[in-house]
Design a protein around this motif. Structure first.
Motif, PDB file in Angstrom:
ATOM      1  N   VAL A 138     -20.886  -8.297   5.491  1.00  0.00           N
ATOM      2  CA  VAL A 138     -21.514  -7.200   4.445  1.00  0.00           C
ATOM      3  C   VAL A 138     -21.774  -6.759   3.529  1.00  0.00           C
ATOM      4  CG1 VAL A 138     -22.585  -4.335   4.936  1.00  0.00           C
ATOM      5  CG2 VAL A 138     -22.219  -6.449   7.158  1.00  0.00           C
ATOM      6  N   PRO A 139     -20.447  -6.727   3.111  1.00  0.00           N
ATOM      7  CA  PRO A 139     -19.775  -6.049   1.636  1.00  0.00           C
ATOM      8  C   PRO A 139     -20.555  -6.779   0.724  1.00  0.00           C
ATOM      9  CG  PRO A 139     -18.085  -6.561   2.838  1.00  0.00           C
ATOM     10  CD  PRO A 139     -19.083  -7.024   3.220  1.00  0.00           C
ATOM     11  N   TYR A 140     -21.032  -8.513   1.018  1.00  0.00           N
ATOM     12  CA  TYR A 140     -21.677  -9.296  -0.088  1.00  0.00           C
ATOM     13  C   TYR A 140     -23.032  -9.112   0.514  1.00  0.00           C
ATOM     14  CZ  TYR A 140     -17.114 -10.024  -0.288  1.00  0.00           C
ATOM     15  OH  TYR A 140     -15.340 -10.595  -0.361  1.00  0.00           O
ATOM     16  N   ASP A 197     -44.114   7.254  -5.173  1.00  0.00           N
ATOM     17  CA  ASP A 197     -43.690   8.299  -5.222  1.00  0.00           C
ATOM     18  C   ASP A 197     -42.256   8.558  -4.717  1.00  0.00           C
ATOM     19  OD1 ASP A 197     -43.695  11.061  -4.687  1.00  0.00           O
ATOM     20  OD2 ASP A 197     -43.844  11.440  -3.030  1.00  0.00           O
ATOM     21  N   TRP A 198     -41.237   9.546  -5.661  1.00  0.00           N
ATOM     22  CA  TRP A 198     -39.762   9.296  -5.281  1.00  0.00           C
ATOM     23  C   TRP A 198     -38.689   9.299  -4.524  1.00  0.00           C
ATOM     24  CZ3 TRP A 198     -35.260  10.567  -4.412  1.00  0.00           C
ATOM     25  CH2 TRP A 198     -33.939  10.949  -5.461  1.00  0.00           C
ATOM     26  N   GLY A 199     -38.680   9.464  -3.635  1.00  0.00           N
ATOM     27  CA  GLY A 199     -38.705   8.766  -2.267  1.00  0.00           C
ATOM     28  C   GLY A 199     -38.950   7.418  -2.517  1.00  0.00           C
ATOM     29  N   MET A 200     -39.997   6.831  -2.187  1.00  0.00           N
ATOM     30  CA  MET A 200     -39.840   4.754  -1.967  1.00  0.00           C
ATOM     31  C   MET A 200     -39.614   4.367  -2.987  1.00  0.00           C
ATOM     32  SD  MET A 200     -42.917   3.787  -0.236  1.00  0.00           S
ATOM     33  CE  MET A 200     -44.448   4.736   0.834  1.00  0.00           C
ATOM     34  N   LYS A 201     -39.518   5.216  -4.296  1.00  0.00           N
ATOM     35  CA  LYS A 201     -38.672   4.717  -5.846  1.00  0.00           C
ATOM     36  C   LYS A 201     -37.166   4.693  -5.182  1.00  0.00           C
ATOM     37  CE  LYS A 201     -42.272   5.444  -9.110  1.00  0.00           C
ATOM     38  NZ  LYS A 201     -42.329   5.828 -10.314  1.00  0.00           N
ATOM     39  N   ASN A 202     -36.509   5.567  -4.681  1.00  0.00           N
ATOM     40  CA  ASN A 202     -35.311   5.881  -4.382  1.00  0.00           C
ATOM     41  C   ASN A 202     -34.900   4.647  -2.995  1.00  0.00           C
ATOM     42  OD1 ASN A 202     -32.977   7.468  -2.887  1.00  0.00           O
ATOM     43  ND2 ASN A 202     -32.587   7.930  -4.548  1.00  0.00           N
ATOM     44  N   ARG A 203     -35.394   4.706  -2.176  1.00  0.00           N
ATOM     45  CA  ARG A 203     -35.226   3.540  -1.353  1.00  0.00           C
ATOM     46  C   ARG A 203     -35.466   2.059  -2.035  1.00  0.00           C
ATOM     47  NH1 ARG A 203     -38.142   7.958   1.889  1.00  0.00           N
ATOM     48  NH2 ARG A 203     -36.552   8.608   3.409  1.00  0.00           N
ATOM     49  N   LEU A 204     -36.864   2.080  -2.829  1.00  0.00           N
ATOM     50  CA  LEU A 204     -36.711   0.578  -3.324  1.00  0.00           C
ATOM     51  C   LEU A 204     -35.275   0.139  -4.194  1.00  0.00           C
ATOM     52  CD1 LEU A 204     -40.002   0.036  -3.748  1.00  0.00           C
ATOM     53  CD2 LEU A 204     -38.926  -1.031  -2.584  1.00  0.00           C
ATOM     54  N   ALA A 205     -35.021   1.113  -4.739  1.00  0.00           N
ATOM     55  CA  ALA A 205     -33.595   1.134  -5.684  1.00  0.00           C
ATOM     56  C   ALA A 205     -32.092   0.563  -4.973  1.00  0.00           C
ATOM     57  CB  ALA A 205     -33.456   2.487  -6.767  1.00  0.00           C
ATOM     58  N   ARG A 206     -32.281   1.186  -3.496  1.00  0.00           N
ATOM     59  CA  ARG A 206     -30.953   0.970  -2.822  1.00  0.00           C
ATOM     60  C   ARG A 206     -31.418  -0.181  -2.009  1.00  0.00           C
ATOM     61  NH1 ARG A 206     -29.829   4.171   1.710  1.00  0.00           N
ATOM     62  NH2 ARG A 206     -27.965   3.327   1.420  1.00  0.00           N
ATOM     63  N   ILE A 207     -32.671  -0.854  -2.152  1.00  0.00           N
ATOM     64  CA  ILE A 207     -32.248  -2.552  -1.740  1.00  0.00           C
ATOM     65  C   ILE A 207     -32.076  -3.726  -3.509  1.00  0.00           C
ATOM     66  CG2 ILE A 207     -34.361  -4.451  -0.604  1.00  0.00           C
ATOM     67  CD1 ILE A 207     -35.798  -1.795   0.524  1.00  0.00           C
ATOM     68  N   VAL A 229     -33.302   4.501   7.762  1.00  0.00           N
ATOM     69  CA  VAL A 229     -33.917   3.194   6.405  1.00  0.00           C
ATOM     70  C   VAL A 229     -34.465   3.043   5.571  1.00  0.00           C
ATOM     71  CG1 VAL A 229     -34.018   1.780   9.241  1.00  0.00           C
ATOM     72  CG2 VAL A 229     -36.059   2.635   7.600  1.00  0.00           C
ATOM     73  N   CYS A 230     -34.059   2.244   4.502  1.00  0.00           N
ATOM     74  CA  CYS A 230     -35.157   1.833   3.033  1.00  0.00           C
ATOM     75  C   CYS A 230     -36.526   1.200   3.049  1.00  0.00           C
ATOM     76  CB  CYS A 230     -34.158   1.605   2.003  1.00  0.00           C
ATOM     77  SG  CYS A 230     -32.266   2.434   1.912  1.00  0.00           S
ATOM     78  N   ALA A 231     -36.576   0.916   4.542  1.00  0.00           N
ATOM     79  CA  ALA A 231     -37.707  -0.607   4.559  1.00  0.00           C
ATOM     80  C   ALA A 231     -38.157  -1.120   5.575  1.00  0.00           C
ATOM     81  CB  ALA A 231     -37.890  -1.579   3.548  1.00  0.00           C
ATOM     82  N   LYS A 255     -24.726   0.410   2.743  1.00  0.00           N
ATOM     83  CA  LYS A 255     -25.682  -0.807   2.721  1.00  0.00           C
ATOM     84  C   LYS A 255     -26.650  -0.054   2.509  1.00  0.00           C
ATOM     85  CE  LYS A 255     -22.869  -3.664   0.878  1.00  0.00           C
ATOM     86  NZ  LYS A 255     -22.751  -3.976  -0.753  1.00  0.00           N
ATOM     87  N   SER A 256     -27.786  -0.594   2.216  1.00  0.00           N
ATOM     88  CA  SER A 256     -29.885  -0.494   2.809  1.00  0.00           C
ATOM     89  C   SER A 256     -29.942  -0.720   3.999  1.00  0.00           C
ATOM     90  CB  SER A 256     -30.114  -0.396   1.215  1.00  0.00           C
ATOM     91  OG  SER A 256     -30.400  -1.485   0.922  1.00  0.00           O
ATOM     92  N   ILE A 257     -30.099  -0.402   4.994  1.00  0.00           N
ATOM     93  CA  ILE A 257     -31.479  -1.155   5.926  1.00  0.00           C
ATOM     94  C   ILE A 257     -32.588  -1.139   6.016  1.00  0.00           C
ATOM     95  CG2 ILE A 257     -32.231  -0.816   8.051  1.00  0.00           C
ATOM     96  CD1 ILE A 257     -28.417  -1.120   7.487  1.00  0.00           C
TER      97      ILE A 257
END
Ligand code: R5P
Length: 293
Positions: free
Chosen positions: A79-81, A33-43, A135-137, A102-104
């Motif tokens: 963290v920036p890297y 689903d969109w939300g899952m993909k969006n979170r994965l795309a932040r990781i 959180v993203c995952a 950053k994603s968490i």
């Protein structure tokens, strides 16, 4: 409320240009689903399809690990890297500024220490808390072949079930008992079981022989765990081979934060993961950045 008096007639339908329907860039993830993909795309970086996750969750079972005694001092400059931080809610709330872009990836399994049987975990963070922390995952340890194999698998599947309701992916972390053989055969078994049972991506160790078969037989992305501290050139070589052989990046801890020059090391790891830099060139970069301080 928009002004409704003088609505202009819509004209720009571009009927001759078909709407693009793009596939999702991550292996095995196109039906999510969109939300899952969006979170994965932040990781995972959509440009490279890979990630540099910085793992700093070791304290959840082993306390103040070398290099993580003062996360505020040693890790915040890294963290920036990183593309993503993998950590516990305790460290997230106490040390990481909520303004971080950053994603968490939140460690959600726990319950034992190095003084006891490590596979005896439960889910230690509930779903509401994961949503509250944005959180993203969620990361869950899975002990295939371990004493509490069944319970750890159920921890993972229940996390997948709950996460699916809210669009939050699950990262399965394959944990290997001290007396178990770490070879491609074992990791094919462990990663495939996690994927078959619903994990959205999987963290596993690199093996010299047959790592490509581990990646090929796993239908979702694999990220390589760093493992114990080794020489910087060796760690960069391992990361290089892992991505060459099919990993979608790394989830590295000790080989970054225990390095003599952690800020230089994480940038060298990034060069390998996102730019396919050779180990020798990445090591040169590490040494140059280390000298610059
Ligand atoms: C261990 O259980 C934790 O999940 C760590 O995140 C993991 O071991 C990765 O860190 P390292 O690269 O230090 O092995």
């Amino acid at each position: 409320m928009p002004d409704v008096d003088e609505i202009k007639e819509a004209k720009h339908f571009c009927a001759d240009i078909p709407q693009k329907t793009e596939g999702f860039f991550l292996k095995g993830s196109d039906s999510l689903d969109w939300g899952m993909k969006n979170r994965l795309a932040r990781i995972f970086n959509p440009g490279t399809g890979r990630t540099v996750m910085l793992a700093i969750d070791h304290g959840y079972f082993q306390g103040p690990t070398t290099g993580l005694e003062r996360i505020d001092l040693s890790v915040l400059p890294l963290v920036p890297y990183a593309d993503t931080l993998m950590l516990t809610r305790g460290i997230l709330r106490t040390i990481i500024p909520p303004s971080t872009p950053k994603s968490i990836v939140l460690r959600v399994s726990g319950g034992t220490s190095i003084l006891k049987e490590l596979s005896n975990e439960e889910i230690a963070v509930d779903m509401e808390e994961c949503i509250r922390l944005n959180v993203c995952a969620m990361a869950v340890q899975v002990f295939i072949g371990g004493e509490h194999e069944r319970e750890s698998i159920i921890n993972m599947t229940s996390t997948v079930n709950h996460g699916t309701r809210y669009g939050i992916p699950t990262l399965a972390v394959t944990a290997v008992g001290k007396d178990m053989v770490r070879d491609a055969r074992y990791f094919r078994l462990a990663t495939r079981i996690c994927a078959e049972l619903g994990a959205h991506y999987i963290k596993t160790y690199y093996v010299e022989k047959g790592f490509e078969t581990v990646c090929a037989s796993c239908p979702v992305p694999i990220v390589m765990a760093g493992g114990k501290k080794i020489a910087e050139l060796d760690a960069l070589t391992m990361a290089y081979r892992a991505v060459e052989e099919g990993a979608a990046g790394v989830d590295m801890g000790r080989n970054i934060f225990q390095s003599e020059a952690p800020i230089a090391m994480i940038q060298a790891v990034r060069a390998v993961v996102h730019r396919n830099e050779s180990p020798a060139k990445a090591y040169d970069l590490y040494q140059t950045l280390k000298k610059q301080g």
